[in-house]
Structure formats: structure tokens, C-alpha cells
Enzyme design. Structure first.
Site, PDB file in Angstrom:
ATOM      1  N   PRO A 319       0.840  -1.203   0.000  1.00  0.00           N
ATOM      2  CA  PRO A 319       0.000   0.000   0.000  1.00  0.00           C
ATOM      3  C   PRO A 319       0.873   1.250   0.000  1.00  0.00           C
ATOM      4  O   PRO A 319       2.105   1.159   0.058  1.00  0.00           O
ATOM      5  CB  PRO A 319      -0.754  -0.134   1.329  1.00  0.00           C
ATOM      6  CG  PRO A 319       0.205  -0.867   2.211  1.00  0.00           C
ATOM      7  CD  PRO A 319       0.950  -1.826   1.323  1.00  0.00           C
ATOM      8  N   MET A 320       0.246   2.358  -0.039  1.00  0.00           N
ATOM      9  CA  MET A 320       1.002   3.615   0.046  1.00  0.00           C
ATOM     10  C   MET A 320       1.708   3.696   1.402  1.00  0.00           C
ATOM     11  O   MET A 320       1.239   3.139   2.395  1.00  0.00           O
ATOM     12  CB  MET A 320       0.060   4.813  -0.133  1.00  0.00           C
ATOM     13  CG  MET A 320      -0.452   4.948  -1.564  1.00  0.00           C
ATOM     14  SD  MET A 320      -1.556   6.359  -1.774  1.00  0.00           S
ATOM     15  CE  MET A 320      -0.426   7.743  -1.576  1.00  0.00           C
ATOM     16  N   ALA A 322       4.305   2.246   2.383  1.00  0.00           N
ATOM     17  CA  ALA A 322       4.903   0.989   2.855  1.00  0.00           C
ATOM     18  C   ALA A 322       6.416   0.966   2.678  1.00  0.00           C
ATOM     19  O   ALA A 322       7.083   0.059   3.161  1.00  0.00           O
ATOM     20  CB  ALA A 322       4.274  -0.191   2.123  1.00  0.00           C
ATOM     21  N   ASP A 395       9.078   3.113 -10.877  1.00  0.00           N
ATOM     22  CA  ASP A 395       8.264   3.473  -9.716  1.00  0.00           C
ATOM     23  C   ASP A 395       6.850   3.803 -10.185  1.00  0.00           C
ATOM     24  O   ASP A 395       6.637   4.135 -11.355  1.00  0.00           O
ATOM     25  CB  ASP A 395       8.887   4.686  -8.994  1.00  0.00           C
ATOM     26  CG  ASP A 395       8.360   4.807  -7.563  1.00  0.00           C
ATOM     27  OD1 ASP A 395       7.905   3.781  -7.014  1.00  0.00           O
ATOM     28  OD2 ASP A 395       8.408   5.912  -6.996  1.00  0.00           O
ATOM     29  N   GLU A 396       5.910   3.703  -9.284  1.00  0.00           N
ATOM     30  CA  GLU A 396       4.490   3.935  -9.601  1.00  0.00           C
ATOM     31  C   GLU A 396       4.070   3.071 -10.787  1.00  0.00           C
ATOM     32  O   GLU A 396       3.417   3.533 -11.730  1.00  0.00           O
ATOM     33  CB  GLU A 396       4.252   5.423  -9.945  1.00  0.00           C
ATOM     34  CG  GLU A 396       4.798   6.407  -8.925  1.00  0.00           C
ATOM     35  CD  GLU A 396       3.966   6.478  -7.660  1.00  0.00           C
ATOM     36  OE1 GLU A 396       3.018   5.697  -7.520  1.00  0.00           O
ATOM     37  OE2 GLU A 396       4.307   7.303  -6.794  1.00  0.00           O
ATOM     38  N   ALA A 397       4.447   1.815 -10.728  1.00  0.00           N
ATOM     39  CA  ALA A 397       4.241   0.923 -11.876  1.00  0.00           C
ATOM     40  C   ALA A 397       2.766   0.735 -12.219  1.00  0.00           C
ATOM     41  O   ALA A 397       2.430   0.366 -13.350  1.00  0.00           O
ATOM     42  CB  ALA A 397       4.877  -0.434 -11.575  1.00  0.00           C
ATOM     43  N   GLN A 398       1.897   1.008 -11.245  1.00  0.00           N
ATOM     44  CA  GLN A 398       0.461   0.802 -11.502  1.00  0.00           C
ATOM     45  C   GLN A 398      -0.072   1.698 -12.612  1.00  0.00           C
ATOM     46  O   GLN A 398      -1.116   1.439 -13.189  1.00  0.00           O
ATOM     47  CB  GLN A 398      -0.345   1.020 -10.209  1.00  0.00           C
ATOM     48  CG  GLN A 398      -0.407   2.441  -9.681  1.00  0.00           C
ATOM     49  CD  GLN A 398       0.771   2.801  -8.770  1.00  0.00           C
ATOM     50  OE1 GLN A 398       1.697   2.006  -8.614  1.00  0.00           O
ATOM     51  NE2 GLN A 398       0.739   3.985  -8.180  1.00  0.00           N
ATOM     52  N   CYS A 455      -4.483   2.584  14.289  1.00  0.00           N
ATOM     53  CA  CYS A 455      -4.139   1.751  15.456  1.00  0.00           C
ATOM     54  C   CYS A 455      -2.652   1.404  15.517  1.00  0.00           C
ATOM     55  O   CYS A 455      -2.194   0.854  16.508  1.00  0.00           O
ATOM     56  CB  CYS A 455      -4.957   0.467  15.446  1.00  0.00           C
ATOM     57  SG  CYS A 455      -4.525  -0.631  14.085  1.00  0.00           S
ATOM     58  N   CYS A 484      -4.903  -0.939   8.540  1.00  0.00           N
ATOM     59  CA  CYS A 484      -4.958  -2.396   8.734  1.00  0.00           C
ATOM     60  C   CYS A 484      -6.305  -2.894   8.193  1.00  0.00           C
ATOM     61  O   CYS A 484      -7.176  -2.101   7.823  1.00  0.00           O
ATOM     62  CB  CYS A 484      -4.811  -2.731  10.215  1.00  0.00           C
ATOM     63  SG  CYS A 484      -6.194  -2.157  11.197  1.00  0.00           S
TER      64      CYS A 484
HETATM   65  N1  ADP Z   1       1.656   5.344   8.134  1.00  0.00           N
HETATM   66  C1  ADP Z   1       2.927   5.178   7.755  1.00  0.00           C
HETATM   67  N2  ADP Z   1       3.508   3.967   7.826  1.00  0.00           N
HETATM   68  C2  ADP Z   1       4.774   3.791   7.454  1.00  0.00           C
HETATM   69  N3  ADP Z   1       5.551   4.764   6.959  1.00  0.00           N
HETATM   70  C3  ADP Z   1       5.039   6.006   6.838  1.00  0.00           C
HETATM   71  C4  ADP Z   1       3.710   6.255   7.225  1.00  0.00           C
HETATM   72  N4  ADP Z   1       3.493   7.558   6.975  1.00  0.00           N
HETATM   73  C5  ADP Z   1       4.621   8.084   6.466  1.00  0.00           C
HETATM   74  N5  ADP Z   1       5.561   7.152   6.382  1.00  0.00           N
HETATM   75  C6  ADP Z   1       6.911   7.365   5.852  1.00  0.00           C
HETATM   76  O1  ADP Z   1       6.910   6.896   4.521  1.00  0.00           O
HETATM   77  C7  ADP Z   1       8.130   6.287   4.265  1.00  0.00           C
HETATM   78  C8  ADP Z   1       8.011   5.356   3.079  1.00  0.00           C
HETATM   79  O2  ADP Z   1       7.895   6.164   1.931  1.00  0.00           O
HETATM   80  P1  ADP Z   1       7.939   5.565   0.500  1.00  0.00           P
HETATM   81  O3  ADP Z   1       9.153   4.726   0.345  1.00  0.00           O
HETATM   82  O4  ADP Z   1       7.767   6.693  -0.454  1.00  0.00           O
HETATM   83  O5  ADP Z   1       6.646   4.606   0.487  1.00  0.00           O
HETATM   84  P2  ADP Z   1       5.755   4.137  -0.729  1.00  0.00           P
HETATM   85  O6  ADP Z   1       6.551   4.276  -1.987  1.00  0.00           O
HETATM   86  O7  ADP Z   1       5.411   2.713  -0.425  1.00  0.00           O
HETATM   87  O8  ADP Z   1       4.531   4.989  -0.734  1.00  0.00           O
HETATM   88  C9  ADP Z   1       8.485   5.622   5.547  1.00  0.00           C
HETATM   89  O9  ADP Z   1       9.886   5.444   5.661  1.00  0.00           O
HETATM   90  C10 ADP Z   1       7.966   6.565   6.599  1.00  0.00           C
HETATM   91  O10 ADP Z   1       8.970   7.474   6.998  1.00  0.00           O
HETATM   92  C1  LIG Z   2      -4.569   3.917  -3.526  1.00  0.00           C
HETATM   93  C2  LIG Z   2      -4.498   4.753  -4.761  1.00  0.00           C
HETATM   94  C3  LIG Z   2      -3.397   5.545  -5.008  1.00  0.00           C
HETATM   95  N1  LIG Z   2      -3.342   6.295  -6.125  1.00  0.00           N
HETATM   96  C4  LIG Z   2      -2.171   7.135  -6.366  1.00  0.00           C
HETATM   97  C5  LIG Z   2      -1.798   8.027  -5.237  1.00  0.00           C
HETATM   98  C6  LIG Z   2      -0.329   8.245  -5.445  1.00  0.00           C
HETATM   99  O1  LIG Z   2      -0.185   9.316  -6.361  1.00  0.00           O
HETATM  100  C7  LIG Z   2       0.115   6.960  -6.048  1.00  0.00           C
HETATM  101  C8  LIG Z   2       0.741   6.039  -5.052  1.00  0.00           C
HETATM  102  O2  LIG Z   2       1.976   6.555  -4.623  1.00  0.00           O
HETATM  103  P1  LIG Z   2       2.926   5.800  -3.550  1.00  0.00           P
HETATM  104  O3  LIG Z   2       4.307   6.057  -4.038  1.00  0.00           O
HETATM  105  O4  LIG Z   2       2.592   4.353  -3.562  1.00  0.00           O
HETATM  106  O5  LIG Z   2       2.680   6.430  -2.237  1.00  0.00           O
HETATM  107  O6  LIG Z   2      -1.029   6.330  -6.576  1.00  0.00           O
HETATM  108  C9  LIG Z   2      -4.372   6.274  -7.041  1.00  0.00           C
HETATM  109  O7  LIG Z   2      -4.326   6.927  -8.089  1.00  0.00           O
HETATM  110  N2  LIG Z   2      -5.464   5.485  -6.803  1.00  0.00           N
HETATM  111  C10 LIG Z   2      -5.566   4.725  -5.691  1.00  0.00           C
HETATM  112  O8  LIG Z   2      -6.599   4.007  -5.526  1.00  0.00           O
END
Ligand code: ADP
Ligand SMILES: Cc1cn([C@H]2C[C@H](O)[C@@H](COP(=O)(O)O)O2)c(=O)[nH]c1=O
Length: 493
Positions: A319-320, A322, A395-398, A455, A484
């Protein structure tokens, strides 16, 4: 153009907004109690295992900045700075000669893009050239060589003895023939012993790189000579028998079949050198490991021609928040440290931080190519530069509809290592884009989790905080939060 421009651009940008409003950052982060050691540590362990790496000091530093309790108190920006320092040193340490000057732009992309990719490529090329002593990796196992074949080398007696028992000759001939067969046996025994000392591809450790030493080459030559000469000798004997005293039909056919059986049943299925003979490989030795330094990725020290056949696909899901982008950047950093040429791609749909960088939620950034479709990347980079590329991060492969085709081509045909990071599911927990489609193509898949913002437990899903219903909605913590299962079902309540 100065290479140092690249690492600079990787520095965390104090003005980086998580979303559009930079003032959101402190507020959002204040709300979050960092870190949940369980979740982050488990993610970290997954990443470490996934990379198969013993963390280098640099990596440990990065990891610590993200996971340790002490660093949990430090700001995310601090964490980002540490990682960026690593990036900087990674880039500047690549190739002292090429790292300061880049004369020829290679792409139509921005200056930053050209600088970054070229710097990595030039260092990689020089390293690849210097690594010509190494042999193909375990992934280059010949499909024709099986475990059973490996074992066959350990059972020479049975395979050699049988044909001899079948020889049916007159008593006076037996002595001469027995001598010859004994000689052949001796030769084959030598050959067998030599083979027993060798290791075939399936014995090769995954984490090791292989290199053919002079000693091995010499041994191979001896083996070849031995098998050639023994077979030739036996053949001459058969021929001479025919010439001097034409044997009876049964005797000649027995002799011929003996010859053929000996040849066919010899401990190696390919005693003759032919274009179809698969190469014999062996387990790497400590000596080899000195020749090619161990690394977290066995492929990095392969010669270029071997790499072209050793593409890989690694998928990072979750998820975002992560840590997908963090993991992706770390992987790319490791590849860079190992002298491989890398390029990062992201979708041009995500313009939150501008189009020239991939940026984590912690503010760590790395120059990238922003494209609308992946298949246009090759043109954007230029064919020549693309050929020299070893690793491609996405990145952002979706957001890429052509993800499957691109990964197939890049790994299967072009021998690239492709690291894909993206959301497996959207805010409705439905498959997002083509990310899940590349799982069957992948060599490894890792699903990371964030921390539930309600939580604090493990968060596997992304909840949308607004009422918009379109699948694609660019945003950060202003629009989404990781949750969660329970709080997803409860709708964030
Ligand atoms: N609810 C959260 N859970 C975990 N990390 C978070 C949360 N909110 C912010 N972060 C930060 O986001 C960072 C991860 O960012 P990033 O690598 O860009 O994640 P993703 O690409 O999966 O969205 C973590 O190292 C943490 O510092
Ligand atoms: C859940 C969800 C996300 N998105 C978008 C929001 C962000 O711009 C990216 C995800 O970025 P991250 O690096 O994984 O934090 O995707 C979306 O367009 N639709 C969705 O349902």
C-alpha cells in the site's frame, strides 16, 4: 558537465511537499508516531533477505535511519539526508575518471537525466570490461545439464564396466584386447576423476559469482585430450583388427558396439567437443571469490556478454507509505555501488514532485525519466545508451499499461534487471493497473506493509480519505492513509 550534479539532485528537498502543500509535511508527520519497529523491522528484514545482501555499512546506515528507535525520533528529513549521502558517495565513487566529466548528452531528456544515466553507464562499462575473468552465473545453468548428470560423474565404475563384460573374444585376442581396454579404462578413470573434482552448474552457490581460473582451463584441456586420445586409440584398434585379420561378424559387431557404448556411456555425456556440447562449469572457489569480489547481487560482476542473457524481474508491492519507493531506491543504490548502469523511470501522471525525480514520502529523491508509456523509454534514452543499461527501476508501476510487455522485453530479450515498485491494489483493494500481471514474470516478489494510521498495526491497504471515486487520483497523505484490515473495513473509523 559535472557529475556531481546528479547526487545533488538526489538530496532531500526541504521544499518537497508530501502533497501540494509543503506545510502539510510537519503536520502529517507529527500525527504519526514513528516507528512501529515490528512492522518496519519486518519490512527491513524482508528487504534484506530479498536483496540477499549483508548490509554494507552504508546500507546499514540507511536502514538504521529508517528503522531504529533512536532514529525513530529523528526527523524523516534526517533519514533522507543519510540515504542521500549514500547516493552521493555511490555515484562519485563509481569511476573517478568518468565521474567528473560527461561530454555527450545521450538522451532527449532533461540535463539531469542525461547526466545521471551516463555517469552510471560509463562506470559500469569500465567495470564490466575489467571483469572479463568471471564466468557465467548460476542462472546460466544449461538446461541440458541435470542433477542426474551431475551425479553420473560420481558413478563411473558402473557405467564403464558393463560394456567390458559384454566383450566376447577368442582367448589369444583377449590378452591384447584386455590391455587395450585396460588402457582405455585407465584413461577414462583419469577423466572420471577429473570430472569428479569439477562441479556442474547446479552445484554453484546462488550467492557466489564464478570465474574460470587458469587452473580450470588447464584441467579442461587435460580432460579433453584424455578423452580424445583414449577414444581415438580404441577406434584405431578396431580399425587395425579389421585390416589385419577380418574378424567374424559377431566379433566385429561386438567390438563396434563396445566402442560405441564406451563412448556413449562415458561419465560425461559430451566427451567430444562439438558446437552442441554444453560447457562444463564448476562450483566457484574461494580463489574465484577473490578474483570477483562478493557482492549482494551475483550478476553484477558478470561480463557484459553473459549479462545479456541474464535478465531479472523483481517486484515490490504494497500500500502507500509501505516503503516501496525507499526499497526501490535502495536496490538501485546497491546496483550503482556495484558498478552497474542504472536508470529510473516513473509515470508522468505523478507530478507531485515534478517530473524529473522519484521521491519517497521521506523526501529522498533520485533523478528519473518520466514517461507516459514504458515502451517509449528506449527511444527517449537512445538505443546506444539503452544497450549499455544494466538495471531499470520503475516506480508507480500501476500507472503503466504496457508494464507487462516492457518487462518481458527488457528482461527476456534485452537481459536487463528490472525492479518494479507499485501498488498492488487501489483504494478499493482491486488490482491496480498491470502490476499483478508481472508477478508470473518475476524472479522475486515482495509485499511491504505500512503502519495503520489509526491503530499502529500492520497496514496492508490504502484508504482514500476523500469521496472521489475514480481509480487514478494522484495524492499523498492529504488523500490517502495506510490502514490495517480492521480499519479498512471500518472505513477508517
Ligand atoms: N503510516 C505510515 N507507515 C509507514 N511509513 C510512513 C507512514 N506515513 C509516512 N511514512 C513514511 O513513509 C516512508 C516510506 O515512503 P515511501 O518509500 O515513499 O513509500 P511508498 O513508496 O510505499 O509509498 C516511511 O519510511 C515513513 O517514513
Ligand atoms: C490507492 C491509490 C493511489 N493512487 C495514487 C496516489 C499516489 O499518487 C500513487 C501512489 O503513490 P505511492 O508512491 O505508492 O505512495 O497512486 C491512485 O491513483 N489510486 C488509488 O486508488
Amino acid at each position: 558537465m559535472a557529475l556531481t550534479a546528479a547526487p545533488k539532485s538526489m538530496a532531500p528537498d526541504a521544499t518537497l511537499p508530501d502533497a501540494e502543500n509543503e506545510d502539510n509535511i510537519p503536520c502529517e508527520y507529527e500525527k504519526i508516531e514513528f516507528p512501529d519497529l515490528k512492522v518496519v523491522n519486518e519490512n527491513q528484514m524482508m528487504i534484506s533477505e530479498y536483496y540477499g545482501m549483508q548490509c554494507t555499512s552504508m546500507e546499514t546506515q540507511c536502514s538504521e535511519s529508517l528503522i531504529t528507535p533512536e532514529n525513530g525520533n529523528c526527523s524523516n528529513e534526517e533519514a533522507g539526508v543519510r540515504l542521500v549521502e549514500s547516493f552521493s558517495s555511490a555515484v562519485t565513487s563509481l569511476d573517478p575518471t568518468s565521474s567528473h566529466k560527461i561530454d555527450t548528452p545521450v538522451s532527449n531528456g532533461s540535463t539531469t537525466e542525461s547526466t545521471y544515466v551516463l555517469s552510471a553507464i560509463s562506470s559500469s562499462t569500465s567495470q564490466a570490461l575489467s571483469a572479463t575473468v568471471s564466468s557465467p552465473s548460476p542462472e546460466h545453468k544449461s538446461p541440458q545439464v541435470t542433477e542426474g548428470e551431475a551425479d553420473s560423474s560420481a558413478q563411473p565404475k558402473d557405467t564403464i564396466m558393463k560394456p567390458i563384460i559384454n566383450i566376447n573374444v577368442e582367448p589369444e585376442q583377449t590378452v591384447v584386447q584386455q590391455d587395450i581396454v585396460d588402457m582405455y579404462m585407465k584413461s577414462m578413470q583419469q577423466f572420471t576423476e577429473s570430472l569428479a573434482n569439477m562441479k556442474l552448474p547446479m552445484d554453484v552457490d546462488d550467492d557466489s559469482t564464478t570465474a574460470q581460473t587458469d587452473e580450470t582451463n588447464e584441467r579442461m584441456q587435460i580432460i579433453k585430450r584424455t578423452s580424445y586420445s583414449s577414444l581415438l586409440f580404441l577406434f584405431c584398434f578396431c580399425f587395425a583388427k579389421f585390416e589385419t585379420a577380418p574378424p567374424s561378424k559377431s566379433y566385429s559387431s561386438t567390438l563396434l558396439s563396445t566402442f560405441l557404448r564406451l563412448a556413449i556411456r562415458s561419465p560425461t555425456p559430451f566427451p567430444f567437443s562439438s558446437p552442441f556440447s554444453p560447457p562444463i562449469r564448476r562450483r566457484s572457489t574461494p580463489m574465484d571469490r577473490r578474483i570477483v569480489p562478493p557482492s549482494s547481487d551475483a550478476h553484477v560482476s558478470l561480463p557484459m556478454e553473459s549479462r545479456s542473457m541474464s535478465g531479472e524481474i523483481h517486484v515490490i508491492l504494497g500500500p502507500m507509505f509501505a516503503g516501496k519507493t525507499t526499497a526501490l531506491l535502495r536496490r538501485i543504490q546497491i546496483e550503482m555501488n556495484n558498478g552497474r548502469s542504472v536508470a529510473m523511470i516513473k509515470s508522468d501522471k505523478d507530478h507531485r514532485y515534478g517530473l524529473d525525480s522519484v521521491v519517497t514520502h521521506d523526501g529522498v529523491k533520485m533523478p528519473c525519466f518520466a514517461v507516459s508509456e514504458l515502451l517509449s523509454f528506449r527511444d527517449k534514452l537512445g538505443a546506444e545508451a539503452y544497450t549499455k543499461l544494466d538495471v531499470i527501476g520503475i516506480d508507480e508501476a500501476q500507472f503503466f499499461e504496457d508494464l507487462y510487455d516492457f518487462c518481458c522485453n527488457a528482461a527476456d530479450c534485452d537481459g536487463k534487471t528490472v525492479v518494479v515498485a507499485g501498488l498492488d491494489g487501489d483504494y478499493l483493494r482491486k488490482r491496480f493497473g498491470s502490476v499483478l500481471d508481472v508477478v508470473p514474470l518475476a524472479d522475486s516478489v515482495m509485499k511491504l506493509t505500512a503502519r495503520c494510521e489509526i491503530c499502529g498495526r500492520r497496514a496492508s491497504f490504502t484508504l482514500r480519505k476523500t469521496n472521489e471515486t475514480q481509480t487514478e487520483l494522484i495524492g499523498g497523505a492529504d488523500v490517502y492513509m495506510p490502514v490495517c484490515r480492521q480499519h479498512y473495513v471500518d472505513g477508517g473509523c
